[in-house]
Design a protein around this motif. Structure first.
Motif, mmCIF file in Angstrom:
data_model
loop_
_atom_site.group_PDB
_atom_site.id
_atom_site.type_symbol
_atom_site.label_atom_id
_atom_site.label_comp_id
_atom_site.label_asym_id
_atom_site.label_seq_id
_atom_site.Cartn_x
_atom_site.Cartn_y
_atom_site.Cartn_z
ATOM 1 N N ARG A 268 -9.508 -42.579 4.314
ATOM 2 C CA ARG A 268 -8.558 -41.603 3.761
ATOM 3 C C ARG A 268 -7.225 -41.600 4.508
ATOM 4 O O ARG A 268 -6.223 -41.080 3.988
ATOM 5 C CB ARG A 268 -9.191 -40.203 3.798
ATOM 6 C CG ARG A 268 -10.319 -40.031 2.785
ATOM 7 C CD ARG A 268 -10.825 -38.593 2.752
ATOM 8 N NE ARG A 268 -11.603 -38.246 3.918
ATOM 9 C CZ ARG A 268 -12.928 -38.388 4.025
ATOM 10 N NH1 ARG A 268 -13.618 -38.915 3.019
ATOM 11 N NH2 ARG A 268 -13.556 -38.023 5.126
ATOM 12 N N GLN A 269 -7.213 -42.160 5.718
ATOM 13 C CA GLN A 269 -5.973 -42.240 6.484
ATOM 14 C C GLN A 269 -5.198 -43.526 6.217
ATOM 15 O O GLN A 269 -4.153 -43.760 6.822
ATOM 16 C CB GLN A 269 -6.295 -42.132 7.981
ATOM 17 C CG GLN A 269 -7.092 -40.892 8.374
ATOM 18 C CD GLN A 269 -6.436 -39.609 7.903
ATOM 19 O OE1 GLN A 269 -5.223 -39.420 8.093
ATOM 20 N NE2 GLN A 269 -7.207 -38.728 7.292
ATOM 21 N N HIS A 287 -3.295 -47.987 9.799
ATOM 22 C CA HIS A 287 -2.235 -47.625 8.853
ATOM 23 C C HIS A 287 -0.859 -47.785 9.510
ATOM 24 O O HIS A 287 -0.619 -47.293 10.609
ATOM 25 C CB HIS A 287 -2.426 -46.187 8.382
ATOM 26 C CG HIS A 287 -1.353 -45.731 7.430
ATOM 27 N ND1 HIS A 287 -1.066 -46.411 6.261
ATOM 28 C CD2 HIS A 287 -0.488 -44.683 7.481
ATOM 29 C CE1 HIS A 287 -0.092 -45.796 5.625
ATOM 30 N NE2 HIS A 287 0.280 -44.746 6.350
#
Length: 447
Positions: A268-269, A287
């Motif tokens: 989700r990051q 990320h």
């Protein structure tokens, strides 16, 4: 992709997929207590056993198959191969016991059907094996056709779902492209053939929050225009989900060993994880970073393949030759995913988490199947298993990966990974099938 040995997704020439070849195309998961590899690998022992069997030294084959099985105690493919070697070495009693155990776990029909086993399988002593084989031949059906693709020579291996656009993406090994299927069933090229140097497409995942499609690719002689110089190359690509524009590419070349990016998952990051089957590694792309780093490896696992994140995303489930290992994302520490000895987590190609359960494409079993493994609420062990599909006629052409969408599991039913001749040339079009995506409803948890 099928494993590379007793099991399913592999490359160097996809024609290597068969039972020993879907054992050579992808030993995806050999479970129970096997974790990251130590000492001589299961894969290496398997290769030594196969070499000995090829020379008709069946006693030596028994020795090496036994060592391989010690590292993968519930791998029915290894059990069945050991049984065949035992029978050919003259130990019929041991062979029948071992083959019965393999069939009970859900695999071994290829050995049962081997003409070399005909004598061993006659008489009252083999009645239990024949009965177990008959039970395993009974199909389990729950799937219907979601859609099919007209282009027969796609040789699709990966599929992904975009919930924001309610569209599917299917990647092609041979044609080196990605097609999009919109909600109305219309098919179009999302990434055209070999655009921007795209190689064979394997696993894919959508990151809807950031409008990205992440794609694992590899160089292979089985991609159109591929040469021996491409083998061992692997690249992770990011595409803009709306335009199909290439945003980022991170490539690894043989250094000195080969690489094979097989499957990918995104948290989700926006952190990306990808398995490297040839290198025995799991790579991470943080990320915003432009550099891949190893979470595990090199040679930490034998042929890592499908992977899925836990609900809290603190752990990563990775299917590999010796089972499913669970990695702590923060530390990289790994341990085996415990499960009852009455089931096998082996031969997994695609692996997905849905709620507190794992959905697996076990394409190296004979017969191949789609299965659900229920875990505890803490997702620290498997407690139950259900077969959703087994014995489907299309599975003869190898199911590979899938995607969970709106309570359904959609999966490629006939990837046709064996659709290549001895010179790695693709079969004539009239011998190929239209790729079919099946779907099966995932029941509510606990049912």
């Amino acid at each position: 992709m099928p494993n590379r040995c007793p099991g399913g997704r592999g490359r160097r020439g996809l024609a290597r997929t068969s039972v020993i070849a879907v054992m050579l195309v992808g030993l995806a998961g050999l479970g129970l207590t096997a974790g990251p590899r130590q000492g001589t690998s299961v894969l290496e022992e398997y290769r030594r056993a196969a070499q000995a069997a090829g020379k008709k030294d069946y006693r030596l084959a028994v020795e090496h198959f036994s060592r391989a099985l010690a590292g993968a105690p519930t791998h029915p493919g290894l059990m069945a191969e050991l049984a065949r070697a035992q029978a050919l070495a003259g130990d019929r009693e041991a062979a029948l016991a071992r083959l019965a155990a393999a069939l009970t776990l859900g695999s071994g029909l290829d050995v049962v059907d081997d003409p070399a086993m005909a004598t061993a399988l006659t008489g009252d002593a083999a009645a239990g094996v024949r009965e177990a084989a008959a039970l395993l031949r009974a199909p389990v059906t729950s799937s219907d056709e979601a859609f099919r693709l007209a282009q027969r020579d796609l040789i699709p291996e990966g599929i992904a779902y975009d919930p924001s656009g309610r569209s599917f993406f299917v990647g092609s090994i041979y044609r080196r492209k990605i097609v999009r299927i919109d909600p109305g069933g219309r098919v179009s090229d999302f990434v055209a053939e070999a655009r921007d140097g795209l190689m064979a497409v394997l696993g894919m995942k959508v990151d809807s929050a950031r409008g990205a499609l992440w794609v694992a690719t590899e160089g292979t002689v089985n991609m159109r225009g591929g040469t021996a110089a491409d083998v061992g190359r692997a690249a992770l690509r990011q595409y803009d989900l709306r335009s199909g524009r290439l945003v980022k590419e991170l490539e690894l070349r043989p250094d000195p060993g080969p690489h094979l990016f097989n499957d990918v998952v995104v948290d989700r990051q926006g952190q990306v994880f990808v398995t490297d089957s040839e290198d025995g590694s799991v790579w991470r792309l943080r990320h915003g970073s432009g550099r891949l780093e190893r979470l595990a490896g090199p040679r930490a696992l034998d042929y890592p393949n499908g992977l899925a994140l836990s609900s809290d995303e603190r752990r990563l489930f990775v299917a590999h030759l010796a089972g499913i290992s669970v990695f702590n994302v923060a530390t990289g520490h790994a341990s085996a995913l415990p499960h009852p000895g009455s089931m096998t987590l082996t031969d997994i190609d695609g692996l997905y988490r849905e709620g507190h359960r794992l959905v697996a494409v076990q394409n190296g079993l004979t017969p191949a199947r789609i299965a659900v493994f229920d875990m505890t609420p803490d997702e620290d062990r498997v407690v139950a298993m259900r077969v959703l599909e087994r014995g489907h006629p299309l599975f003869a052409s190898i199911p590979t990966t899938g995607a969970v969408a709106d309570g359904w599991f959609y999966y490629i039913a006939n990837a046709q990974l064996r659709a290549f001749g001895p010179n790695n040339d693709i079969l004539p079009m009239e011998k190929l099938q239209q790729p079919v995506i099946l779907r099966t409803r995932l029941a509510s948890e606990g049912r």
